[in-house]
Design a protein around this motif. Structure first.
Motif, PDB file in Angstrom:
ATOM      1  N   LEU A  20       0.869  -1.184   0.000  1.00  0.00           N
ATOM      2  CA  LEU A  20       0.000   0.000   0.000  1.00  0.00           C
ATOM      3  C   LEU A  20       0.902   1.230   0.000  1.00  0.00           C
ATOM      4  O   LEU A  20       1.619   1.484   0.968  1.00  0.00           O
ATOM      5  CB  LEU A  20      -0.897  -0.009   1.233  1.00  0.00           C
ATOM      6  N   VAL A  21       0.863   2.010  -1.084  1.00  0.00           N
ATOM      7  CA  VAL A  21       1.777   3.145  -1.207  1.00  0.00           C
ATOM      8  C   VAL A  21       1.120   4.467  -0.843  1.00  0.00           C
ATOM      9  O   VAL A  21       1.801   5.460  -0.609  1.00  0.00           O
ATOM     10  CB  VAL A  21       2.354   3.240  -2.636  1.00  0.00           C
ATOM     11  N   TYR A  22      -0.226   4.483  -0.796  1.00  0.00           N
ATOM     12  CA  TYR A  22      -0.911   5.742  -0.484  1.00  0.00           C
ATOM     13  C   TYR A  22      -2.295   5.444   0.076  1.00  0.00           C
ATOM     14  O   TYR A  22      -3.009   4.586  -0.441  1.00  0.00           O
ATOM     15  CB  TYR A  22      -1.036   6.601  -1.740  1.00  0.00           C
ATOM     16  N   GLU A  23      -2.635   6.146   1.148  1.00  0.00           N
ATOM     17  CA  GLU A  23      -3.955   6.009   1.759  1.00  0.00           C
ATOM     18  C   GLU A  23      -4.439   7.397   2.163  1.00  0.00           C
ATOM     19  O   GLU A  23      -3.773   8.107   2.911  1.00  0.00           O
ATOM     20  CB  GLU A  23      -3.895   5.093   2.984  1.00  0.00           C
ATOM     21  N   HIS A  24      -5.579   7.793   1.617  1.00  0.00           N
ATOM     22  CA  HIS A  24      -6.112   9.134   1.868  1.00  0.00           C
ATOM     23  C   HIS A  24      -7.625   9.062   1.792  1.00  0.00           C
ATOM     24  O   HIS A  24      -8.188   8.370   0.939  1.00  0.00           O
ATOM     25  CB  HIS A  24      -5.568  10.120   0.831  1.00  0.00           C
ATOM     26  N   ASN A  25      -8.289   9.771   2.677  1.00  0.00           N
ATOM     27  CA  ASN A  25      -9.756   9.775   2.703  1.00  0.00           C
ATOM     28  C   ASN A  25     -10.298   8.349   2.795  1.00  0.00           C
ATOM     29  O   ASN A  25     -11.239   7.965   2.094  1.00  0.00           O
ATOM     30  CB  ASN A  25     -10.333  10.467   1.465  1.00  0.00           C
ATOM     31  N   ALA A  26      -9.669   7.556   3.649  1.00  0.00           N
ATOM     32  CA  ALA A  26     -10.107   6.173   3.871  1.00  0.00           C
ATOM     33  C   ALA A  26     -10.211   5.932   5.375  1.00  0.00           C
ATOM     34  O   ALA A  26      -9.479   6.537   6.157  1.00  0.00           O
ATOM     35  CB  ALA A  26      -9.127   5.194   3.239  1.00  0.00           C
ATOM     36  N   SER A  27     -11.104   5.059   5.746  1.00  0.00           N
ATOM     37  CA  SER A  27     -11.295   4.718   7.153  1.00  0.00           C
ATOM     38  C   SER A  27     -10.844   3.295   7.411  1.00  0.00           C
ATOM     39  O   SER A  27     -11.067   2.406   6.581  1.00  0.00           O
ATOM     40  CB  SER A  27     -12.775   4.858   7.544  1.00  0.00           C
ATOM     41  N   GLU A  28     -10.193   3.082   8.560  1.00  0.00           N
ATOM     42  CA  GLU A  28      -9.791   1.744   8.968  1.00  0.00           C
ATOM     43  C   GLU A  28     -10.787   1.262  10.029  1.00  0.00           C
ATOM     44  O   GLU A  28     -10.805   1.784  11.141  1.00  0.00           O
ATOM     45  CB  GLU A  28      -8.359   1.742   9.501  1.00  0.00           C
ATOM     46  N   VAL A  29     -11.606   0.307   9.660  1.00  0.00           N
ATOM     47  CA  VAL A  29     -12.686  -0.159  10.521  1.00  0.00           C
ATOM     48  C   VAL A  29     -12.438  -1.612  10.928  1.00  0.00           C
ATOM     49  O   VAL A  29     -12.254  -2.486  10.077  1.00  0.00           O
ATOM     50  CB  VAL A  29     -14.046  -0.043   9.801  1.00  0.00           C
ATOM     51  N   GLU A  30     -12.425  -1.865  12.224  1.00  0.00           N
ATOM     52  CA  GLU A  30     -12.224  -3.234  12.697  1.00  0.00           C
ATOM     53  C   GLU A  30     -13.400  -4.112  12.282  1.00  0.00           C
ATOM     54  O   GLU A  30     -14.560  -3.785  12.537  1.00  0.00           O
ATOM     55  CB  GLU A  30     -12.068  -3.269  14.217  1.00  0.00           C
ATOM     56  N   VAL A  31     -13.087  -5.248  11.643  1.00  0.00           N
ATOM     57  CA  VAL A  31     -14.139  -6.141  11.169  1.00  0.00           C
ATOM     58  C   VAL A  31     -14.004  -7.555  11.713  1.00  0.00           C
ATOM     59  O   VAL A  31     -14.901  -8.378  11.553  1.00  0.00           O
ATOM     60  CB  VAL A  31     -14.174  -6.198   9.626  1.00  0.00           C
ATOM     61  N   SER A  32     -12.887  -7.867  12.369  1.00  0.00           N
ATOM     62  CA  SER A  32     -12.693  -9.222  12.888  1.00  0.00           C
ATOM     63  C   SER A  32     -11.563  -9.220  13.895  1.00  0.00           C
ATOM     64  O   SER A  32     -10.733  -8.304  13.926  1.00  0.00           O
ATOM     65  CB  SER A  32     -12.368 -10.183  11.735  1.00  0.00           C
ATOM     66  N   ASN A  33     -11.532 -10.261  14.754  1.00  0.00           N
ATOM     67  CA  ASN A  33     -10.445 -10.372  15.710  1.00  0.00           C
ATOM     68  C   ASN A  33     -10.222 -11.823  16.116  1.00  0.00           C
ATOM     69  O   ASN A  33     -11.068 -12.683  15.857  1.00  0.00           O
ATOM     70  CB  ASN A  33     -10.706  -9.504  16.948  1.00  0.00           C
ATOM     71  N   GLY A  34      -9.088 -12.083  16.707  1.00  0.00           N
ATOM     72  CA  GLY A  34      -8.760 -13.414  17.204  1.00  0.00           C
ATOM     73  C   GLY A  34      -7.854 -13.317  18.413  1.00  0.00           C
ATOM     74  O   GLY A  34      -7.194 -12.286  18.630  1.00  0.00           O
TER      75      GLY A  34
ATOM     76  N   ILE B  76      -1.758 -13.637  22.546  1.00  0.00           N
ATOM     77  CA  ILE B  76      -1.569 -13.158  21.174  1.00  0.00           C
ATOM     78  C   ILE B  76      -2.903 -12.658  20.644  1.00  0.00           C
ATOM     79  O   ILE B  76      -3.903 -13.373  20.660  1.00  0.00           O
ATOM     80  CB  ILE B  76      -1.033 -14.255  20.240  1.00  0.00           C
ATOM     81  N   TYR B  77      -2.897 -11.409  20.186  1.00  0.00           N
ATOM     82  CA  TYR B  77      -4.113 -10.782  19.700  1.00  0.00           C
ATOM     83  C   TYR B  77      -3.989 -10.463  18.210  1.00  0.00           C
ATOM     84  O   TYR B  77      -2.932 -10.048  17.728  1.00  0.00           O
ATOM     85  CB  TYR B  77      -4.383  -9.490  20.465  1.00  0.00           C
ATOM     86  N   THR B  78      -5.085 -10.645  17.508  1.00  0.00           N
ATOM     87  CA  THR B  78      -5.158 -10.287  16.096  1.00  0.00           C
ATOM     88  C   THR B  78      -6.395  -9.437  15.859  1.00  0.00           C
ATOM     89  O   THR B  78      -7.477  -9.740  16.373  1.00  0.00           O
ATOM     90  CB  THR B  78      -5.259 -11.533  15.197  1.00  0.00           C
ATOM     91  N   LYS B  79      -6.229  -8.378  15.121  1.00  0.00           N
ATOM     92  CA  LYS B  79      -7.368  -7.582  14.668  1.00  0.00           C
ATOM     93  C   LYS B  79      -7.248  -7.369  13.165  1.00  0.00           C
ATOM     94  O   LYS B  79      -6.146  -7.152  12.643  1.00  0.00           O
ATOM     95  CB  LYS B  79      -7.422  -6.227  15.381  1.00  0.00           C
ATOM     96  N   ILE B  80      -8.376  -7.460  12.473  1.00  0.00           N
ATOM     97  CA  ILE B  80      -8.413  -7.208  11.045  1.00  0.00           C
ATOM     98  C   ILE B  80      -9.188  -5.917  10.813  1.00  0.00           C
ATOM     99  O   ILE B  80     -10.307  -5.751  11.309  1.00  0.00           O
ATOM    100  CB  ILE B  80      -9.101  -8.358  10.274  1.00  0.00           C
ATOM    101  N   TYR B  81      -8.567  -5.008  10.066  1.00  0.00           N
ATOM    102  CA  TYR B  81      -9.214  -3.751   9.731  1.00  0.00           C
ATOM    103  C   TYR B  81      -9.509  -3.711   8.232  1.00  0.00           C
ATOM    104  O   TYR B  81      -8.650  -4.058   7.411  1.00  0.00           O
ATOM    105  CB  TYR B  81      -8.319  -2.561  10.098  1.00  0.00           C
ATOM    106  N   GLU B  82     -10.710  -3.295   7.906  1.00  0.00           N
ATOM    107  CA  GLU B  82     -11.062  -3.088   6.515  1.00  0.00           C
ATOM    108  C   GLU B  82     -10.750  -1.638   6.168  1.00  0.00           C
ATOM    109  O   GLU B  82     -11.120  -0.722   6.911  1.00  0.00           O
ATOM    110  CB  GLU B  82     -12.549  -3.374   6.313  1.00  0.00           C
ATOM    111  N   LEU B  83     -10.062  -1.412   5.061  1.00  0.00           N
ATOM    112  CA  LEU B  83      -9.714  -0.058   4.624  1.00  0.00           C
ATOM    113  C   LEU B  83     -10.774   0.406   3.631  1.00  0.00           C
ATOM    114  O   LEU B  83     -10.790  -0.028   2.485  1.00  0.00           O
ATOM    115  CB  LEU B  83      -8.321  -0.035   3.987  1.00  0.00           C
TER     116      LEU B  83
END
Length: 408
Positions: free
Chosen positions: A241-255, A381-388
């Motif tokens: 990922l080389v550029y991220e702008h006007n995007a939201s990182e929303v948690e959608v899953s975890n472990g 050990i925690y895992t979270k997945i974020y949707e961009l």
């Protein structure tokens, strides 16, 4: 008598005079598609401050044939260019189609946020297209070193560009950002003729179809130090990922999982391997409808294991493997490559970050975030997945499930 104090009035009169008299009737008309003054090719990445148009090399065209060439310098109040053009009867070819991000002196303006793209039409006119909210490319092999007797040949696009004696390998004559000089010399001494190793990479296959970007300096200039650092961490072919702008990182899953204490296996080594696994996957980006591996520059400690074909295994990676597996599969993605569905999550002979790969079947990129808390067998050990999510186009998420926490 009319007083010619207004420069625009004077310019208008001079322009009419030039056109009416056909001052340059003996000048050969320039190639209307000439683009020699444009410093970047079609599809090239540009950023604020780049010189896009070299005004010193702009081809002159007769005003009698191309009177519109004088309009832009007139609008920009560049009276010097206007007067010279009127006196000589020729003006610099106007190569700009849209100047939203191009300054009067030919540079990319500060209005452009992030890495833009040069777009050239069939008439040689250019504009700059701003980046989408998210841009990603892929780390792809570029320069390959091939052992050839007592030397190596550096090959790019199937062409040998340099030959270096093995005894003279150093950072000045062999790219060393991805394979350091010590490792390169070690490879040379242990390899046989014809063996090869990739020593430099580029970014290509961008989701917005921009041209590939070659060379450390260009990658850093266009996308920043963090992008190049990400490239160095990950395997060949990795999405970046080389550029991220006007995007939201929303948690959608975890472990979640725990290292635990297992009889017969050194707990501290297992805990260390678990932490290394989490570091090896932390902040990994997986584009939509694709897959990705973890980092390659992580170090695991092997433990003797009779059931493994190699006689050893990196015990301690199964707990974090379960955490990652939970979070990934809760989104409807398949079982990661190199994993099983049982407690021993990582299959023998699969390297935990380099060989294991996860898939993202959703319509948006995802980011994997992993970390550990505690120590020894109590290491969590925690895992979270974020949707961009692209804020400009996002309507409904395709990924929206949380997994059930587990401490298998």
């Amino acid at each position: 008598m009319v007083k010619l104090s207004n420069p625009y009035l004077l310019i208008g009169i001079l322009l009419l005079t030039v056109i009416a008299s056909g001052l340059l009737c003996n000048i050969v008309t320039a190639d209307v598609n000439d683009t020699s003054s444009i410093m970047f090719e079609n599809g090239t990445t540009v950023v604020s401050g780049d010189l896009l148009i070299n005004r010193e090399t702009m081809r002159k065209e007769p005003l009698t044939a191309f009177p519109n060439n004088i309009l832009r310098p007139l609008k920009n109040r560049d009276f010097t260019t206007v007067y010279i053009s009127l006196i000589t009867g020729s003006a610099p070819k106007d190569v700009i189609k849209n100047n939203s991000y191009i300054t009067a002196d030919g540079h990319i303006s500060s209005k452009l946020e992030g890495p833009g793209t040069v777009i050239m039409d069939s008439n040689g006119k250019i504009s700059v297209q701003p980046a989408k909210s998210m841009v990603w490319g892929y780390k792809l092999p570029y320069t390959v070193a091939v052992k050839d007797g007592d030397s190596i040949r550096l090959v790019e696009n199937n062409t040998t560009v340099k030959t270096v004696k093995g005894s003279e390998i150093n950072k000045d004559n062999v790219p060393s950002y991805f394979v350091n000089t010590t490792a390169m010399r070690s490879w040379f001494n242990s390899s046989k003729d014809g063996d090869n190793i990739t020593v430099d990479y580029y970014l290509g296959n961008f989701n917005d179809k921009r041209a590939p970007v070659y060379g450390r300096e260009n990658i850093i200039k266009d996308f920043g130090n963090s992008t190049f650092a990400y490239m160095r961490n990950y395997t060949s072919g990795a999405p970046v990922l080389v550029y991220e702008h006007n995007a939201s990182e929303v948690e959608v899953s975890n472990g979640h999982s725990t290292v635990e204490y297992l009889s017969g296996y050194p707990t501290e080594i297992r805990a260390s391997n678990a932490k290394e696994f989490a570091d090896g996957w932390n902040n990994t980006i997986v584009p939509p409808h694709s897959s990705a591996h973890g980092k390659e520059n992580v170090t695991f400690t092997a433990i003797a294991e009779s059931e493994a074909a190699s006689g050893s295994a990196t015990h301690g990676v199964c707990p974090p493997g379960r955490s990652l597996r939970q979070a990934i599969m809760a989104l409807g993605n398949p079982l990661p490559v190199g994993m099983s569905t049982g407690d021993e999550a990582i299959l023998y002979e699969y390297r935990p970050t380099i060989d294991v790969s996860v898939s993202n079947n959703g319509d948006y990129p995802i980011k994997i975030v992993m970390w550990t808390e505690g120590s020894s067998g109590d290491t969590q050990i925690y895992t979270k997945i974020y949707e961009l999510r692209d804020n400009a186009t996002y309507v409904n998420s395709t990924n929206s499930t949380n997994s059930t926490n587990s401490s298998e």
